[in-house]
Design a protein around this motif. Structure first.
Motif, mmCIF file in Angstrom:
data_model
loop_
_atom_site.group_PDB
_atom_site.id
_atom_site.type_symbol
_atom_site.label_atom_id
_atom_site.label_comp_id
_atom_site.label_asym_id
_atom_site.label_seq_id
_atom_site.Cartn_x
_atom_site.Cartn_y
_atom_site.Cartn_z
ATOM 1 N N HIS A 159 1.049 -0.749 -0.250
ATOM 2 C CA HIS A 159 -0.044 0.136 -0.176
ATOM 3 C C HIS A 159 0.975 1.622 -0.633
ATOM 4 C CE1 HIS A 159 -4.066 -1.860 -0.394
ATOM 5 N NE2 HIS A 159 -3.625 -2.798 0.852
ATOM 6 N N ALA A 160 2.316 1.213 0.048
ATOM 7 C CA ALA A 160 2.530 1.996 0.419
ATOM 8 C C ALA A 160 3.504 2.588 -1.374
ATOM 9 C CB ALA A 160 4.643 1.821 1.576
ATOM 10 N N VAL A 161 3.951 1.986 -1.989
ATOM 11 C CA VAL A 161 4.315 2.193 -2.963
ATOM 12 C C VAL A 161 2.754 2.447 -3.573
ATOM 13 C CG1 VAL A 161 4.655 0.538 -4.868
ATOM 14 C CG2 VAL A 161 5.919 -0.081 -3.171
ATOM 15 N N LEU B 2 1.497 4.638 -2.882
ATOM 16 C CA LEU B 2 0.658 5.813 -2.512
ATOM 17 C C LEU B 2 2.083 6.346 -3.194
ATOM 18 C CD1 LEU B 2 -0.504 8.014 -0.006
ATOM 19 C CD2 LEU B 2 0.230 6.786 1.554
ATOM 20 N N ASP B 3 2.640 5.819 -2.900
ATOM 21 C CA ASP B 3 3.722 6.394 -3.739
ATOM 22 C C ASP B 3 3.820 6.228 -5.300
ATOM 23 O OD1 ASP B 3 6.195 7.307 -3.682
ATOM 24 O OD2 ASP B 3 7.350 5.891 -5.013
ATOM 25 N N THR B 4 3.094 6.073 -6.311
ATOM 26 C CA THR B 4 2.144 6.307 -7.321
ATOM 27 C C THR B 4 1.654 7.304 -7.113
ATOM 28 O OG1 THR B 4 1.767 3.930 -6.698
ATOM 29 C CG2 THR B 4 1.095 4.844 -9.361
ATOM 30 N N SER B 5 1.653 7.876 -8.499
ATOM 31 C CA SER B 5 1.248 9.454 -9.207
ATOM 32 C C SER B 5 0.691 9.052 -10.417
ATOM 33 C CB SER B 5 2.805 9.946 -9.963
ATOM 34 O OG SER B 5 2.228 11.448 -10.097
ATOM 35 N N PRO B 6 -1.315 9.827 -9.980
ATOM 36 C CA PRO B 6 -2.402 10.595 -8.834
ATOM 37 C C PRO B 6 -2.034 9.027 -7.468
ATOM 38 C CG PRO B 6 -3.179 9.670 -10.124
ATOM 39 C CD PRO B 6 -2.158 9.146 -11.149
ATOM 40 N N PRO B 7 -1.595 9.273 -6.945
ATOM 41 C CA PRO B 7 -1.748 8.471 -5.785
ATOM 42 C C PRO B 7 -2.422 7.010 -5.372
ATOM 43 C CG PRO B 7 -2.130 10.257 -4.673
ATOM 44 C CD PRO B 7 -1.667 9.929 -6.047
ATOM 45 N N PHE C 150 -4.975 5.204 -3.489
ATOM 46 C CA PHE C 150 -5.342 5.007 -2.149
ATOM 47 C C PHE C 150 -5.948 3.395 -1.565
ATOM 48 C CE2 PHE C 150 -5.930 9.148 -2.471
ATOM 49 C CZ PHE C 150 -4.113 9.602 -1.889
#
Lengths: 419, 419
Positions: free
Chosen positions: B269-271, B273-278, B280
């Motif tokens: 889930h951290a990865v 969130l580190d995606t653009s756009p994030p 969730f």
């Protein structure tokens, strides 16, 4: 000197700041040395600041401090480190008018009274410790005639609260992590002053939260100890972003500024999630605000608004100009209207002249707002009353200043006690 | 043969699975080859499974498929890849009783009818595509007398949906990423069968969500393209965790199993969130469930429950044994009670014999539950009705099987159309 009854004091004001390339993780817990550089925007102290009065008198029998009117202990190592460092650099002070003369060495024996006040709710989670420690160090340096430039002072403020070092300057500020073990090169430097890029408008959504939050001090310690992504971020990702962000600020390149600000905020929260146990600072409201901004930026083709979140659910939104800020506020108020009994002027604070520009200074403005067409879906319904406590409208602002108007002092000039 | 009117069919059941070391990111989008190994637990098909009937007849004029009673298109490349691969491996089939004889080469000309049904709501976000493609490939392999072991079949199912390859086995399964460009070594292998560690009890909280979710296919593509943490995770973090997880499963070491499962879920889930756009996938309810489990594990000193979340807000909770599962369910129902008009037996489904053990088979059980003492604070109030849609109680389960009972077939044996 010990029998004299004079009180000598200085009052100063220091801004808070919001990081756009985040500080998360210390390599030295005692000296507060970070694992990577960070960059921040200083917020206008007219809207968010700390005011601190520091006083010295031979009549004081111990160091004392009052924060927002309540006496607090100065025994913690963070306060003690700042006081020790500042005292060791004190100079000679003379006020001929009042007949005060303090020699360099007298400062070791003299006691201090300190009163500090934030012009925003401490509970709002808006980095009050950054402005607080910066103001403590700045006002003491003025009181004690410390002959150091702001960068040197920033290295002292850093030992109170890491991000405090960035509040010694206005505008755009870099905290260089440094490489020395003693931390003497871990200092803040100004990248550009607040006039360099004065189109920017900042809207802060203070988000309501049920959850008790992990303090940033313990949170970043746990991240350093347990996250397998933090070191990669610090060593491989941030150094490149720092260079790119310096360029973006220099060139007022809002597209790059936004891309860097948003991805770095998200990566900081990703590292928090990768911590064991995981740390969640953002909540569903934070996520909804991100979705709203991302969709708008995409629909416009070119970024209009950057977002960043510190160690809490509050959104700090940076609009490329005033016109965009007005539209942003309209969109935010459409999705997050005030509770029905809330006055608009207490729901949008700071520079609330923006309410008039948004056509929202009247009573019935919010009900008539239309949903921004591009973000109609996927954000959830409009029924989000109460999710946002209030908004603060502000802008990039100036660094610390001395307040010469004695009426602004927080200590009584006769007694040295809180007014 | 073309004038005959026979219908030859096979019905099979295939489990779904939940990854405990996550698959997130493809190195080849067409062949569905992952950037790292993953490990999953197969869930008991008595509670969560797909049943698929595949039929062949000279009377069929084209390939057709019905999913949960509704006809869907087979034209997508994922279906086409699976059908092509299976057909190319088809063998000779003879049913003397019915007088059916299909030669290896006839399969290229014959058409198929496929009907598939999940025994759980597709909308629940419980990896229905994994069980679905595994069941498609398994049942076709049986129908066409394909002489391949489950690992070879897994490489075909993988081309329908990556995680489907892990549903070809029961118990504990590893998907080896492989290194060949053609993907022939990107297969699932069984680490241990479902009897190896049969103390485990799994409770799934199906969490309500307002948000439209990013599909895992597009989500992982965006992560590969934009996350600066994903490759570090895939290359540096996961390989070590795979070895540790294999050891933990081999030794039934619940403490290590929990530590790896939880941290790997959070890192996935951290990865995101580190995606653009994030991206969730978890929401405030997911976060509350994590807090509840983390606090309980800490207060007990040794882990009692592992949690893991896929591409959605649902919590999959793995309790070390039945006694712990009963306590867990009581805690969950205390914090997430059903709406007042909900029958307990529709709020806790699957193996709901656990309700009796928890003293919750009566009508007024939930109101009398006490808060677990160690987690009284910090989770939010008890007023969370409606945040969880329902719970499913299950356990590690077996792999695919053929269902010989013709009453379970989803196609009519005369017409080859859905019953």
């Amino acid at each position: 000197m010990a029998t004299e009854k004079w009180v000598f004091m200085v009052t100063a004001q220091t801004p808070t700041n919001i990081a756009v390339i985040k500080y998360w993780g210390k390599r030295d817990e005692v000296r507060i040395l970070p694992v990577n550089d960070s960059i921040s925007v200083t917020l206008d102290p007219d809207h968010l600041c700390t005011v601190t009065t520091v006083a010295v008198s031979p009549a004081f029998d111990r160091d004392r401090m009052w924060l927002n009117g309540k006496e607090i202990s100065l025994s913690g190592s963070r306060y003690q480190n700042c006081l020790r460092e500042i005292r060791s650099r004190a100079g000679d002070v003379e006020d001929k008018e009042k007949g005060i003369k303090i020699g360099k060495k007298d400062w070791e024996k003299l006691h201090l009274h300190i009163a500090s006040h934030n012009n925003f709710p401490t509970a709002a989670g808006l980095a009050s410790s950054a402005a607080g420690f910066a103001c403590l160090v700045f006002s003491l340096a003025k009181l004690m005639n410390v002959d150091e430039d702001p960068s040197h002072l920033s290295a002292i403020a850093r030992q109170g609260s890491g991000s405090a070092c960035r509040s010694l300057f206005g505008g755009f500020v870099k905290w260089e992590m440094g490489s020395k073990d003693d931390g003497s090169d871990s200092v803040a430097v100004q990248l550009a002053d607040e006039k360099h890029w004065d189109d920017l408008v900042i809207i802060i959504a203070v988000v309501s939260s049920q959850q008790k939050e992990t303090s940033s001090t313990s949170g970043m310690r746990e991240s350093v100890e347990t996250s397998l992504l933090l070191q990669h971020r610090a060593k491989e990702v941030v150094p490149k972003r720092i260079l790119q962000m310096e360029e973006a600020i220099k060139n007022r390149d809002f597209a790059s500024f936004t891309q860097l600000t948003c991805t770095d905020s998200n990566q900081f929260h990703a590292v928090c999630l990768d911590t064991s146990p995981p740390i969640f600072y953002m909540n569903d409201t934070s996520h909804r605000i991100i979705s709203l901004v991302e969709k708008w930026n995409r629909s416009e083709g070119t970024p209009q608004v950057a977002y960043t979140f510190d160690a809490g659910p509050n959104a700090v939104l940076i609009a490329r100009n005033r016109k965009v800020a007005v539209q942003l506020l309209q969109g935010l108020l459409y999705y997050f209207p005030p509770k029905s009994d809330t006055d608009m002027k207490s729901y949008v604070v700071g520079d609330n002249s923006i309410l008039k520009e948004a056509g929202l200074d009247g009573a019935s403005g919010v009900e008539n707002l239309q949903p921004p067409p591009e973000i109609k879906d996927n954000i959830g319904s409009q029924d989000q009353k109460g999710e946002v406590s209030y908004f603060i409208c502000t802008r990039p602002g100036k660094g610390p200043i001395v307040l010469h108007d004695q009426t602004q002092a927080l200590l009584d000039p006769e007694t040295g006690l809180p007014k």
